[in-house]
Design a protein around this motif. Structure first.
Motif: not given
Ligand SMILES: C[S@@+](CC[C@H](N)C(=O)[O-])C[C@H]1O[C@@H](n2cnc3c(N)ncnc32)[C@H](O)[C@@H]1O
Length: 176
Positions: A53-64
């Motif tokens: 398993p492997f996933s890639v996701e774009f996140i709006p808030n990396p500090t969170r």
């Protein structure tokens, strides 16, 4: 966690960050920066063909993400040439805890240096997030990524010193 992705300048290098992460034992990459559907699609295709398993996701808030990771008991290692020597830093990695490895792109905000449990230098020369990640994962896993089993692969390479031996794996019901 890959910081500061810019689709025009970083497509190839962020793709390589994802490929290295997947091949050397990570279960996911979180990408901060501008959304890039074509990058996500190309990694999804690699995972469908060669397994996960492997996933890639774009996140709006990396500090969170970093704050939540720590509050849930995970550790955060930030790869930077200004950090502690790799062999010393590895003593702080507690294998039983989930590890979030942060790599930068353009200038990395001070937050990550401060929030990281450890800032790790893979040598004290500037090089690349791809090289730094590969070396860190290799050393962190003691080379055990070589035995990682990928599930639901369509193709599997059988090691051979010469030639290309590729085994086609039986289709799962969900592929039909
Ligand atoms: C091309 S560098 C740019 C660094 C950026 N100018 C800065 O001030 O942080 C991109 C990323 O590669 C990684 N990197 C480069 N050299 C490294 C080294 N010697 N040790 C650890 N990581 C390194 C870091 O994650 C860094 O954020």
């Amino acid at each position: 966690l890959r910081l500061g992705h810019r689709p025009t300048r970083d497509k190839r290098i962020t793709t390589h960050v994802c490929l290295v992460a997947r091949a050397f034992g990570a279960s996911a990459v979180h990408i901060a920066g501008a959304r890039d559907d074509s990058l996500q699609l190309s990694i999804t295709k690699v995972t469908e063909t060669w397994g996960g398993p492997f996933s890639v996701e774009f996140i709006p808030n990396p500090t969170r993400l970093v704050k939540e990771w720590k509050s849930k008991g995970g550790q955060v290692a930030h790869l930077t040439m200004y950090g502690a020597r790799l062999r010393d830093a590895l003593n702080y990695v507690e294998q039983e805890r989930d590890q979030l490895i942060v790599v930068g792109g353009e200038k990395v905000p001070a937050f990550y240096y401060e929030a990281a449990d450890i800032n790790v230098a893979v040598g004290s020369q500037p090089h690349s997030e791809v090289a730094a990640l590969a070396l860190f994962l290799d050393r962190m896993t003691g080379g055990n990524w070589e035995d990682k089993a990928f599930t639901d692969a369509k193709l599997k390479i059988i090691h051979s010193e010469r030639g290309k031996t590729v085994k086609q794996l039986p289709f799962k019901k969900k592929d039909i």
